[in-house]
Design a protein around this motif. Structure first.
Motif, PDB file in Angstrom:
ATOM      1  N   LYS A  87      67.565  38.434  40.866  1.00  8.03           N
ATOM      2  CA  LYS A  87      67.557  37.199  41.014  1.00  8.03           C
ATOM      3  C   LYS A  87      67.298  35.864  40.844  1.00  8.03           C
ATOM      4  CE  LYS A  87      66.782  40.100  45.652  1.00  8.03           C
ATOM      5  NZ  LYS A  87      66.259  40.634  47.095  1.00  8.03           N
ATOM      6  N   PRO A  88      68.149  35.218  41.197  1.00 13.19           N
ATOM      7  CA  PRO A  88      67.667  33.282  40.065  1.00 13.19           C
ATOM      8  C   PRO A  88      65.975  33.282  41.146  1.00 13.19           C
ATOM      9  CG  PRO A  88      69.665  33.501  41.394  1.00 13.19           C
ATOM     10  CD  PRO A  88      69.105  34.545  41.889  1.00 13.19           C
ATOM     11  N   GLU A  89      65.476  33.543  42.095  1.00 18.84           N
ATOM     12  CA  GLU A  89      64.327  33.578  42.270  1.00 18.84           C
ATOM     13  C   GLU A  89      63.399  35.192  41.044  1.00 18.84           C
ATOM     14  OE1 GLU A  89      67.058  34.249  44.032  1.00 18.84           O
ATOM     15  OE2 GLU A  89      66.234  35.563  45.773  1.00 18.84           O
ATOM     16  N   ASP A  90      63.776  35.294  40.572  1.00 22.12           N
ATOM     17  CA  ASP A  90      62.773  36.786  39.973  1.00 22.12           C
ATOM     18  C   ASP A  90      62.707  35.544  38.531  1.00 22.12           C
ATOM     19  OD1 ASP A  90      64.713  39.565  40.847  1.00 22.12           O
ATOM     20  OD2 ASP A  90      62.686  38.704  41.107  1.00 22.12           O
ATOM     21  N   THR A  91      63.317  34.266  38.010  1.00 21.98           N
ATOM     22  CA  THR A  91      63.216  33.232  36.636  1.00 21.98           C
ATOM     23  C   THR A  91      62.216  32.704  36.932  1.00 21.98           C
ATOM     24  OG1 THR A  91      65.682  31.947  36.917  1.00 21.98           O
ATOM     25  CG2 THR A  91      63.474  31.083  35.500  1.00 21.98           C
ATOM     26  N   ALA A  92      61.205  33.212  35.898  1.00 24.57           N
ATOM     27  CA  ALA A  92      60.373  33.245  35.614  1.00 24.57           C
ATOM     28  C   ALA A  92      59.423  33.081  34.081  1.00 24.57           C
ATOM     29  CB  ALA A  92      58.894  33.597  36.745  1.00 24.57           C
ATOM     30  N   VAL A  93      58.525  33.155  33.668  1.00 17.87           N
ATOM     31  CA  VAL A  93      57.834  33.399  32.556  1.00 17.87           C
ATOM     32  C   VAL A  93      56.743  34.768  32.705  1.00 17.87           C
ATOM     33  CG1 VAL A  93      55.932  33.636  30.288  1.00 17.87           C
ATOM     34  CG2 VAL A  93      57.453  31.101  31.241  1.00 17.87           C
ATOM     35  N   TYR A  94      56.811  35.977  32.224  1.00 16.99           N
ATOM     36  CA  TYR A  94      56.706  37.022  32.619  1.00 16.99           C
ATOM     37  C   TYR A  94      55.644  37.671  31.691  1.00 16.99           C
ATOM     38  CZ  TYR A  94      59.502  37.783  36.166  1.00 16.99           C
ATOM     39  OH  TYR A  94      60.528  37.573  37.273  1.00 16.99           O
ATOM     40  N   TYR A  95      53.829  37.870  31.899  1.00 16.68           N
ATOM     41  CA  TYR A  95      52.975  38.068  31.137  1.00 16.68           C
ATOM     42  C   TYR A  95      52.716  39.464  31.517  1.00 16.68           C
ATOM     43  CZ  TYR A  95      52.210  33.113  30.896  1.00 16.68           C
ATOM     44  OH  TYR A  95      53.131  31.340  30.797  1.00 16.68           O
ATOM     45  N   CYS A  96      52.158  40.084  30.527  1.00 10.91           N
ATOM     46  CA  CYS A  96      51.775  41.201  30.380  1.00 10.91           C
ATOM     47  C   CYS A  96      49.713  41.621  30.581  1.00 10.91           C
ATOM     48  CB  CYS A  96      51.712  42.902  29.488  1.00 10.91           C
ATOM     49  SG  CYS A  96      51.612  42.195  28.030  1.00 10.91           S
ATOM     50  N   ALA A  97      48.884  42.379  30.573  1.00  7.96           N
ATOM     51  CA  ALA A  97      48.452  41.985  31.079  1.00  7.96           C
ATOM     52  C   ALA A  97      47.212  43.930  30.511  1.00  7.96           C
ATOM     53  CB  ALA A  97      47.413  40.882  31.989  1.00  7.96           C
ATOM     54  N   ALA A  98      45.722  43.841  30.744  1.00 12.76           N
ATOM     55  CA  ALA A  98      45.283  44.592  30.635  1.00 12.76           C
ATOM     56  C   ALA A  98      43.262  44.655  31.274  1.00 12.76           C
ATOM     57  CB  ALA A  98      44.589  45.228  28.874  1.00 12.76           C
ATOM     58  N   ALA A  99      43.477  45.651  31.716  1.00 11.48           N
ATOM     59  CA  ALA A  99      42.023  45.505  32.632  1.00 11.48           C
ATOM     60  C   ALA A  99      41.163  47.136  31.923  1.00 11.48           C
ATOM     61  CB  ALA A  99      42.797  45.300  34.153  1.00 11.48           C
ATOM     62  N   VAL A 100      39.988  46.652  32.521  1.00 10.59           N
ATOM     63  CA  VAL A 100      39.044  47.884  32.197  1.00 10.59           C
ATOM     64  C   VAL A 100      39.125  49.017  33.115  1.00 10.59           C
ATOM     65  CG1 VAL A 100      36.708  48.424  31.276  1.00 10.59           C
ATOM     66  CG2 VAL A 100      37.968  46.345  30.396  1.00 10.59           C
ATOM     67  N   VAL A 101      39.579  48.450  34.624  1.00 12.47           N
ATOM     68  CA  VAL A 101      39.219  49.639  34.646  1.00 12.47           C
ATOM     69  C   VAL A 101      40.326  50.523  35.778  1.00 12.47           C
ATOM     70  CG1 VAL A 101      38.193  48.323  36.842  1.00 12.47           C
ATOM     71  CG2 VAL A 101      40.594  47.395  37.348  1.00 12.47           C
ATOM     72  N   ALA A 102      40.528  50.988  34.236  1.00 13.60           N
ATOM     73  CA  ALA A 102      41.316  51.982  34.175  1.00 13.60           C
ATOM     74  C   ALA A 102      42.361  52.900  35.104  1.00 13.60           C
ATOM     75  CB  ALA A 102      41.183  52.657  33.079  1.00 13.60           C
ATOM     76  N   SER A 103      41.655  53.419  36.289  1.00 10.76           N
ATOM     77  CA  SER A 103      41.826  54.276  37.090  1.00 10.76           C
ATOM     78  C   SER A 103      42.317  53.878  37.977  1.00 10.76           C
ATOM     79  CB  SER A 103      40.633  54.981  37.475  1.00 10.76           C
ATOM     80  OG  SER A 103      39.343  54.286  38.058  1.00 10.76           O
ATOM     81  N   ARG A 104      43.029  52.938  38.319  1.00  8.47           N
ATOM     82  CA  ARG A 104      43.764  52.395  39.462  1.00  8.47           C
ATOM     83  C   ARG A 104      44.550  51.453  38.894  1.00  8.47           C
ATOM     84  NH1 ARG A 104      41.577  47.872  41.312  1.00  8.47           N
ATOM     85  NH2 ARG A 104      39.369  47.384  40.936  1.00  8.47           N
TER      86      ARG A 104
END
Length: 125
Positions: A87-104
């Motif tokens: 949708k047009p409202e999905d327009t954005a900069v998308y970032y991936c990120a990593a978290a140490v709390v791996a189990s959730r």
């Protein structure tokens, strides 16, 4: 230390699809939970989806449920975000990120230690 590089963004018409990829390098990828966030112009960054290290636990923001799918391939050190019915409202900069709390599947920005540089997604109406 983990380095993250997103790819797959671009311009798409409303109703179309894109698949974002985030390639990780550095410490063992499977040690981290992974998340996708986005930031639209003039708005705060918000969580889109996240996934635990084993991909058994996922979280989706309400506004993408049923349209986006997060997945990961630990053998390829890559996390994906399949985006359908855009949708047009999905327009954005998308970032991936990593978290140490791996189990959730963390939802909050402050749970994430490493971030990519972002990839632009633009959805035209």
């Amino acid at each position: 230390q983990v380095q993250l590089v997103e790819s797959g963004g671009g311009l798409v018409q409303a109703g179309g699809s894109l698949r974002l990829s985030c390639a990780a390098s550095g410490r063992a990828f499977s040690s981290y939970a992974m998340g996708w966030f986005r930031q639209a112009p003039g708005k705060e960054r918000e969580v889109v989806a996240s996934i635990s290290w084993s991909d058994h636990i996922t979280y989706y923001a309400d506004f993408v449920k049923g349209r986006f799918t997060i997945s990961r391939d630990n053998a390829k050190n890559t996390v994906y975000l399949q985006m359908n019915s855009l949708k047009p409202e999905d327009t954005a900069v998308y970032y991936c990120a990593a978290a140490v709390v791996a189990s959730r599947a963390p939802r909050r920005e402050n749970e994430y230690s490493y971030w990519g540089q972002g990839t632009q997604v633009t959805v035209s109406s």
